[in-house]
Design a protein around this motif. Structure first.
Motif, PDB file in Angstrom:
ATOM      1  N   LEU A   1      25.117  32.289  32.938  1.00  0.00           N
ATOM      2  CA  LEU A   1      24.659  33.275  33.919  1.00  0.00           C
ATOM      3  C   LEU A   1      24.364  34.616  33.257  1.00  0.00           C
ATOM      4  O   LEU A   1      25.208  35.193  32.575  1.00  0.00           O
ATOM      5  CB  LEU A   1      25.718  33.464  35.009  1.00  0.00           C
ATOM      6  N   ARG A   2      23.148  35.100  33.475  1.00  0.00           N
ATOM      7  CA  ARG A   2      22.716  36.375  32.893  1.00  0.00           C
ATOM      8  C   ARG A   2      22.483  37.440  33.972  1.00  0.00           C
ATOM      9  O   ARG A   2      22.819  38.594  33.776  1.00  0.00           O
ATOM     10  CB  ARG A   2      21.416  36.194  32.092  1.00  0.00           C
ATOM     11  N   ASN A   3      21.894  37.023  35.075  1.00  0.00           N
ATOM     12  CA  ASN A   3      21.537  37.970  36.135  1.00  0.00           C
ATOM     13  C   ASN A   3      22.131  37.519  37.465  1.00  0.00           C
ATOM     14  O   ASN A   3      21.917  36.373  37.889  1.00  0.00           O
ATOM     15  CB  ASN A   3      20.014  38.071  36.288  1.00  0.00           C
ATOM     16  N   LEU A   4      22.861  38.411  38.123  1.00  0.00           N
ATOM     17  CA  LEU A   4      23.417  38.130  39.446  1.00  0.00           C
ATOM     18  C   LEU A   4      23.149  39.329  40.353  1.00  0.00           C
ATOM     19  O   LEU A   4      23.575  40.446  40.062  1.00  0.00           O
ATOM     20  CB  LEU A   4      24.926  37.869  39.350  1.00  0.00           C
ATOM     21  N   ASP A   5      22.409  39.102  41.446  1.00  0.00           N
ATOM     22  CA  ASP A   5      22.059  40.166  42.382  1.00  0.00           C
ATOM     23  C   ASP A   5      22.659  39.855  43.751  1.00  0.00           C
ATOM     24  O   ASP A   5      22.256  38.901  44.419  1.00  0.00           O
ATOM     25  CB  ASP A   5      20.525  40.279  42.489  1.00  0.00           C
ATOM     26  N   LEU A   6      23.633  40.665  44.141  1.00  0.00           N
ATOM     27  CA  LEU A   6      24.245  40.564  45.474  1.00  0.00           C
ATOM     28  C   LEU A   6      24.167  41.922  46.177  1.00  0.00           C
ATOM     29  O   LEU A   6      25.018  42.270  46.989  1.00  0.00           O
ATOM     30  CB  LEU A   6      25.706  40.113  45.361  1.00  0.00           C
ATOM     31  N   SER A   7      23.144  42.686  45.871  1.00  0.00           N
ATOM     32  CA  SER A   7      22.996  44.035  46.429  1.00  0.00           C
ATOM     33  C   SER A   7      22.639  43.979  47.912  1.00  0.00           C
ATOM     34  O   SER A   7      22.089  43.006  48.402  1.00  0.00           O
ATOM     35  CB  SER A   7      21.915  44.800  45.663  1.00  0.00           C
ATOM     36  N   HIS A   8      22.992  45.068  48.617  1.00  0.00           N
ATOM     37  CA  HIS A   8      22.606  45.262  50.020  1.00  0.00           C
ATOM     38  C   HIS A   8      23.023  44.082  50.904  1.00  0.00           C
ATOM     39  O   HIS A   8      22.211  43.493  51.615  1.00  0.00           O
ATOM     40  CB  HIS A   8      21.098  45.512  50.125  1.00  0.00           C
ATOM     41  N   ASN A   9      24.316  43.759  50.865  1.00  0.00           N
ATOM     42  CA  ASN A   9      24.820  42.627  51.630  1.00  0.00           C
ATOM     43  C   ASN A   9      25.994  42.984  52.537  1.00  0.00           C
ATOM     44  O   ASN A   9      26.661  42.089  53.061  1.00  0.00           O
ATOM     45  CB  ASN A   9      25.238  41.501  50.681  1.00  0.00           C
ATOM     46  N   GLU A  10      26.276  44.290  52.706  1.00  0.00           N
ATOM     47  CA  GLU A  10      27.385  44.749  53.554  1.00  0.00           C
ATOM     48  C   GLU A  10      28.725  44.176  53.080  1.00  0.00           C
ATOM     49  O   GLU A  10      29.585  43.803  53.877  1.00  0.00           O
ATOM     50  CB  GLU A  10      27.135  44.395  55.024  1.00  0.00           C
ATOM     51  N   ILE A  11      28.890  44.114  51.766  1.00  0.00           N
ATOM     52  CA  ILE A  11      30.115  43.565  51.183  1.00  0.00           C
ATOM     53  C   ILE A  11      31.161  44.666  51.055  1.00  0.00           C
ATOM     54  O   ILE A  11      30.867  45.752  50.553  1.00  0.00           O
ATOM     55  CB  ILE A  11      29.830  42.976  49.790  1.00  0.00           C
ATOM     56  N   ARG A  12      32.389  44.383  51.465  1.00  0.00           N
ATOM     57  CA  ARG A  12      33.501  45.318  51.282  1.00  0.00           C
ATOM     58  C   ARG A  12      34.236  45.004  49.984  1.00  0.00           C
ATOM     59  O   ARG A  12      33.901  44.053  49.274  1.00  0.00           O
ATOM     60  CB  ARG A  12      34.432  45.272  52.492  1.00  0.00           C
ATOM     61  N   ILE A  13      35.246  45.781  49.697  1.00  0.00           N
ATOM     62  CA  ILE A  13      35.866  45.745  48.373  1.00  0.00           C
ATOM     63  C   ILE A  13      36.483  44.382  48.044  1.00  0.00           C
ATOM     64  O   ILE A  13      36.448  43.942  46.886  1.00  0.00           O
ATOM     65  CB  ILE A  13      36.916  46.872  48.207  1.00  0.00           C
ATOM     66  N   ASP A  14      37.034  43.657  49.025  1.00  0.00           N
ATOM     67  CA  ASP A  14      37.625  42.350  48.734  1.00  0.00           C
ATOM     68  C   ASP A  14      36.581  41.396  48.153  1.00  0.00           C
ATOM     69  O   ASP A  14      36.848  40.663  47.187  1.00  0.00           O
ATOM     70  CB  ASP A  14      38.231  41.738  49.999  1.00  0.00           C
ATOM     71  N   GLY A  15      35.397  41.407  48.734  1.00  0.00           N
ATOM     72  CA  GLY A  15      34.313  40.571  48.215  1.00  0.00           C
ATOM     73  C   GLY A  15      33.856  41.027  46.849  1.00  0.00           C
ATOM     74  O   GLY A  15      33.591  40.204  45.960  1.00  0.00           O
ATOM     75  N   GLY A  16      33.768  42.339  46.669  1.00  0.00           N
ATOM     76  CA  GLY A  16      33.355  42.881  45.374  1.00  0.00           C
ATOM     77  C   GLY A  16      34.334  42.527  44.273  1.00  0.00           C
ATOM     78  O   GLY A  16      33.945  42.151  43.164  1.00  0.00           O
ATOM     79  N   LYS A  17      35.627  42.638  44.573  1.00  0.00           N
ATOM     80  CA  LYS A  17      36.660  42.295  43.570  1.00  0.00           C
ATOM     81  C   LYS A  17      36.571  40.818  43.179  1.00  0.00           C
ATOM     82  O   LYS A  17      36.689  40.458  42.008  1.00  0.00           O
ATOM     83  CB  LYS A  17      38.049  42.610  44.127  1.00  0.00           C
ATOM     84  N   ALA A  18      36.344  39.969  44.171  1.00  0.00           N
ATOM     85  CA  ALA A  18      36.261  38.531  43.892  1.00  0.00           C
ATOM     86  C   ALA A  18      35.082  38.210  42.974  1.00  0.00           C
ATOM     87  O   ALA A  18      35.200  37.402  42.050  1.00  0.00           O
ATOM     88  CB  ALA A  18      36.133  37.751  45.201  1.00  0.00           C
ATOM     89  N   ILE A  19      33.963  38.874  43.215  1.00  0.00           N
ATOM     90  CA  ILE A  19      32.789  38.653  42.354  1.00  0.00           C
ATOM     91  C   ILE A  19      33.052  39.183  40.949  1.00  0.00           C
ATOM     92  O   ILE A  19      32.749  38.513  39.947  1.00  0.00           O
ATOM     93  CB  ILE A  19      31.553  39.336  42.955  1.00  0.00           C
ATOM     94  N   ALA A  20      33.625  40.365  40.859  1.00  0.00           N
ATOM     95  CA  ALA A  20      33.913  40.946  39.539  1.00  0.00           C
ATOM     96  C   ALA A  20      34.865  40.041  38.749  1.00  0.00           C
ATOM     97  O   ALA A  20      34.670  39.800  37.546  1.00  0.00           O
ATOM     98  CB  ALA A  20      34.524  42.341  39.707  1.00  0.00           C
ATOM     99  N   GLN A  21      35.867  39.516  39.417  1.00  0.00           N
ATOM    100  CA  GLN A  21      36.833  38.638  38.737  1.00  0.00           C
ATOM    101  C   GLN A  21      36.198  37.303  38.339  1.00  0.00           C
ATOM    102  O   GLN A  21      36.605  36.683  37.361  1.00  0.00           O
ATOM    103  CB  GLN A  21      38.040  38.413  39.644  1.00  0.00           C
ATOM    104  N   ALA A  22      35.177  36.894  39.082  1.00  0.00           N
ATOM    105  CA  ALA A  22      34.497  35.634  38.761  1.00  0.00           C
ATOM    106  C   ALA A  22      33.642  35.739  37.512  1.00  0.00           C
ATOM    107  O   ALA A  22      33.177  34.726  36.983  1.00  0.00           O
ATOM    108  CB  ALA A  22      33.634  35.193  39.946  1.00  0.00           C
ATOM    109  N   MET A  23      33.452  36.962  37.022  1.00  0.00           N
ATOM    110  CA  MET A  23      32.614  37.177  35.841  1.00  0.00           C
ATOM    111  C   MET A  23      33.396  37.066  34.531  1.00  0.00           C
ATOM    112  O   MET A  23      32.857  37.326  33.459  1.00  0.00           O
ATOM    113  CB  MET A  23      31.951  38.560  35.907  1.00  0.00           C
ATOM    114  N   VAL A  24      34.634  36.644  34.610  1.00  0.00           N
ATOM    115  CA  VAL A  24      35.513  36.667  33.447  1.00  0.00           C
ATOM    116  C   VAL A  24      34.966  35.877  32.266  1.00  0.00           C
ATOM    117  O   VAL A  24      35.088  36.295  31.107  1.00  0.00           O
ATOM    118  CB  VAL A  24      36.932  36.155  33.833  1.00  0.00           C
ATOM    119  N   ASP A  25      34.327  34.732  32.525  1.00  0.00           N
ATOM    120  CA  ASP A  25      33.829  33.914  31.409  1.00  0.00           C
ATOM    121  C   ASP A  25      32.316  33.965  31.268  1.00  0.00           C
ATOM    122  O   ASP A  25      31.727  33.182  30.524  1.00  0.00           O
ATOM    123  CB  ASP A  25      34.275  32.455  31.574  1.00  0.00           C
TER     124      ASP A  25
END
Length: 597
Positions: free
Chosen positions: A299-323
């Protein structure tokens, strides 16, 4: 970490590939080819080409007689043709002309025994009737070998999408009988108003092909039913690398369907689900699928902009980027993280060594006023829980509900008078149609009132305000509804004329050019009080393709605009993929043509 713009790299590789082959290109020449005599220069170029491997007619306009003449030469010369690059080829043509022209060209390729690898007919607004003219070619041997099919921005609609699906299924059936089934890799069909039914029809094609590597279906008015069908169809394509569903309405149900098939795409490089109303719950579902270690390491590019996401969703995505060690572009802007949330995301990504991939948070909704109000945040999350049932019950009956995407049919809007102030507060197509009286003068008066109330120079402030108004009107020049688009184009033309007339009279040309660049997002404003760009820049760039050719549009403004269109978009952390690069490129082509002439 060094990052690359993979879209630009792909384009450069394609340009290199084309230059290494032999062919004919009249791209960007703005030729109006009506008659057989008009087509002589193209015919001669084809006839004298030693090995016609590509034919690029982008940016010209082809009439029926000219198409017939070109087709006659192709019957003799098109045997080695691999790439038919026919974007933007029917501007100003009647709907009755286009199918006939396509039939002539398609027949010629069949007679010549052509075996295409790429067919590009994007930016030809031929609608379903165009597919009728194209169908015979799509189901015949020249298309059995197709690897790339590009039909972006063709106005297909639901019926056109269904007809296209039928043609491709027939092509697969016919080619399979020859022992070499259609193995399409790239399928581009964005901005076509396919909606659920069109998407469902094409999903059946995906399920048959099993060879797709890139699928782009952005801005098609698709809701969760269509997304579910797409997900199921794509599940048969394990080599999928790029999936772009930007600006559709995926929601929680659609997210669940995509999450179920994401593990299939082990080679996924780009996932664009921006502006898809995922919200926090939909994002959590996707994050769980992306977080599986070893599943999406490309995975090189991930776009989840402008989706009304709150911090719980953002944290989950950030943590999914570990590898995701190759990640170079992570877009999470335009959500609802707030200052503390943004800090948390940046810290997580820093810990994982992914911070360079993160783009800016210029449009993130700031919750500073209630940073410590955990109850409010919990209530908001509960609202999402309570609203799940209504979201899960989305149907074709409620897909016309009010939204900022201009999805309503103007005929369904209650007829009431809309003021200029009301339109500017929420500049959607329906409200533009309901403006009454002399709209231009009303816009000018509104800008004058704002200028008088300001502390800055009245002339400069008037330029700034009227430019912002013009942007909000011209943004609708990209509307999918013809009556909205026509009114927006007409008003934009007059408003731009007013701007340039005033700028010349008041010696404000440099301020006008500066305001234009700022409101097109090409430069940053030094004035922190300037509002954010909350209009559709694609429509603004589209409008300028016509406006910049007007006599009133000054040469120095054209030159400056062209200069800044050439500049790459950057952030402080990494080079980002410019979402408007195609629109800018189209405008630059027009400016180049003007300069040549």
């Amino acid at each position: 970490m060094t990052s690359f713009n993979f879209n630009e790299l792909s384009k450069q590789l394609k340009d290199t590939q084309q230059s290494s082959h032999v062919g004919v290109s009249f791209a960007g020449r703005s030729l109006k080819l009506d008659t057989e005599n008009d087509a002589l220069q193209v015919v001669e170029a084809i006839n004298t080409c030693p090995c016609l491997e590509y034919l690029d007619l982008e940016g010209n306009t082809l009439g029926t007689q000219a198409a017939e003449a070109i087709a006659e030469s192709l019957k003799e010369k098109a045997a080695p043709l691999k790439r038919a690059l026919w974007k933007d080829m029917f501007t100003g043509r009647l709907k009755t002309e286009i199918p006939k022209a396509l039939e002539y060209l398609g027949t010629a390729l069949r007679v010549a025994g052509t075996r295409l690898t790429e067919l590009d007919l994007s930016d030809n607004a031929f609608g379903p009737i165009g597919i009728q003219g194209l169908a015979d070619l799509l189901i015949s041997h020249p298309c059995y070998t197709l690897q790339e099919l590009r039909l972006n921005n063709n106005g297909l609609g639901i019926s056109g999408g269904k007809m296209l699906a039928q043609a491709l299924l027939k092509c697969h059936e016919n080619s399979s009988k020859e022992g070499n089934p259609l193995a399409l890799k790239v399928f581009i069909v964005g901005r076509n108003r396919l909606e659920n039914e069109g998407a469902q029809a094409l999903a059946s094609v995906f399920n048959e092909l099993k060879t797709l590597e890139e699928v782009v279906m952005q801005q098609n008015g698709i809701y969760h039913k269509g997304i579910e069908a797409i997900a199921y169809g794509l599940s048969a394509n394990s080599n999928l690398r790029i999936l772009n569903l930007n600006d559709n309405t995926i929601g929680l149900k659609g997210a669940r369907a995509l999450a179920k098939v994401l593990p299939t795409f082990r080679n996924l490089e780009e996932l664009n689900l921006g502006d898809c109303l995922l919200k926090t719950k939909g994002t959590l579902v996707l994050a769980e699928a992306l977080a599986v270690i070893g599943n999406h390491t490309s995975l090189r590019n991930l776009d989840l902009s402008h989706n009304e996401i709150r911090i719980d969703g953002g944290k989950a995505i950030a943590q999914a980027m570990v590898d995701k060690t190759l990640l170079s572009n992570l877009q999470l802007d335009g959500n609802m993280f707030g200052t503390k949330g943004r800090d948390i995301l940046e810290q997580i990504l820093t810990n994982f060594g992914r911070i360079d991939a993160l783009n800016s948070f210029d449009e993130d909704e700031d919750d500073d006023d209630d940073d410590d109000d955990d109850a409010a945040a919990a209530a908001a999350d509960n609202d999402e829980e309570d609203g799940e049932e209504s979201e899960e019950c989305e149907s074709d009956n409620n897909e016309d509900t009010e939204s900022d995407k201009d999805n309503k049919t103007p005929d369904n809007v209650a007829q009431s008078i809309v003021t200029v102030a009301e339109f500017l507060k929420s500049p959607i197509g329906e409200k533009l149609l309901l403006l009454q009286g002399d709209n231009v003068q009303a816009f000018v008066d509104h800008a004058e009132n704002l200028a008088i109330q300001s502390d800055t120079t009245t002339e400069q402030k008037f330029i700034e305000e009227l430019t912002r108004i013009t942007m909000k009107v011209s943004a609708l020049c990209d509307s999918g509804y013809m009556n909205v688009r026509i009114k927006a184009e007409s008003l934009s033309d007059v408003l731009y004329a007013q701007l340039f007339s005033y700028a010349i009279e008041k010696d404000q040309i440099s301020n006008l050019t500066n305001a234009l660049l700022i409101n097109l997002g090409l430069i940053k404003s030094e004035d922190k009080n300037n509002g954010k760009i909350d209009w559709n820049l694609e429509g603004c760039f589209k409008a300028l393709e016509t406006i910049c050719q007007r006599d009133y549009f000054l040469e120095q403004t054209k030159s400056t605009l062209k200069l800044f269109l050439n500049k790459p978009v950057k952030t402080s952390r990494a080079r980002m993929v410019d979402p408007f690069q195609d629109s800018k490129a189209a405008l630059k082509i027009v400016l180049d043509r003007i300069q040549v002439t």
